[in-house]
Scaffold this active site. Structure first.
Site, PDB file in Angstrom:
ATOM      1  N   THR A 190       0.814  -1.212   0.000  1.00 29.30           N
ATOM      2  CA  THR A 190       0.000   0.000   0.000  1.00 29.30           C
ATOM      3  C   THR A 190       0.853   1.270   0.000  1.00 29.30           C
ATOM      4  OG1 THR A 190      -0.189   0.028   2.420  1.00 29.30           O
ATOM      5  CG2 THR A 190      -1.878  -1.184   1.208  1.00 29.30           C
ATOM      6  N   ASP A 191       0.197   2.375  -0.352  1.00 26.70           N
ATOM      7  CA  ASP A 191       0.867   3.672  -0.361  1.00 26.70           C
ATOM      8  C   ASP A 191       0.425   4.495   0.845  1.00 26.70           C
ATOM      9  OD1 ASP A 191      -1.679   4.606  -0.983  1.00 26.70           O
ATOM     10  OD2 ASP A 191      -1.197   5.061  -3.063  1.00 26.70           O
ATOM     11  N   LEU A 192       0.778   5.755   0.870  1.00 30.87           N
ATOM     12  CA  LEU A 192       0.459   6.633   1.991  1.00 30.87           C
ATOM     13  C   LEU A 192      -1.047   6.762   2.219  1.00 30.87           C
ATOM     14  CD1 LEU A 192       1.796   8.434   4.104  1.00 30.87           C
ATOM     15  CD2 LEU A 192       1.728  10.298   2.454  1.00 30.87           C
ATOM     16  N   ILE A 232      -3.963   2.533   0.083  1.00 29.72           N
ATOM     17  CA  ILE A 232      -4.467   1.702  -1.010  1.00 29.72           C
ATOM     18  C   ILE A 232      -3.286   1.083  -1.745  1.00 29.72           C
ATOM     19  CG2 ILE A 232      -6.612   3.010  -1.251  1.00 29.72           C
ATOM     20  CD1 ILE A 232      -5.415   4.402  -3.683  1.00 29.72           C
TER      21      ILE A 232
END
Length: 128
Positions: free
Chosen positions: A14-16, A19
């Site tokens: 996931t990213d910041l 997601i």
């Protein structure tokens, strides 16, 4: 024939925003293709020893819905019409009945020197 490959989303995917980072879908579909090719009976280690490898030529991708941490996904892989030197694969990443990501991937076979080569017979026989 559609191959199904389960994937669980881990925190590292996931990213910041929490997601799945867009590039990780490419990793998911690569893993699924590798397992699909293995199940077709292609030994890529032996293929390389024989001087041939697969290479992705083109990816056309659509990001439709986000996946999130701990989601259980399934990558569906199926073959599209291709040619003796080009394999076209449709891959769809789903969460339940929802399509999150879809891609058309064009794969070629080539020599270790980079020349285009005919696909292995084990792949060609599934192309009809």
């Amino acid at each position: 024939m559609t191959h199904q490959f389960p994937i669980r989303v881990y925190y590292e995917d996931t990213d910041l925003a929490g997601i799945v980072y867009y590039a990780n879908y490419l990793k998911f579909i690569e893993r699924a293709r590798s397992e699909w090719v293995r199940e077709l009976g292609v030994d890529q280690v032996q293929m390389k020893a024989d001087g041939l490898v697969f290479a992705v030529r083109r990816v056309e991708a659509d990001y439709l819905l986000p996946a999130k941490y701990d989601d259980e996904l399934v990558v569906h892989t199926s073959m599209e019409p291709g040619s003796g030197a080009r394999l076209v694969v449709r891959q769809v990443v789903m969460r339940g009945d929802a399509v999150l990501f879809s891609a058309i991937v064009t794969i070629i076979c080539m020599t270790l020197e980079g020349a285009v080569a005919r696909l292995p017979a084990v792949i060609r026989r599934f192309m009809h």
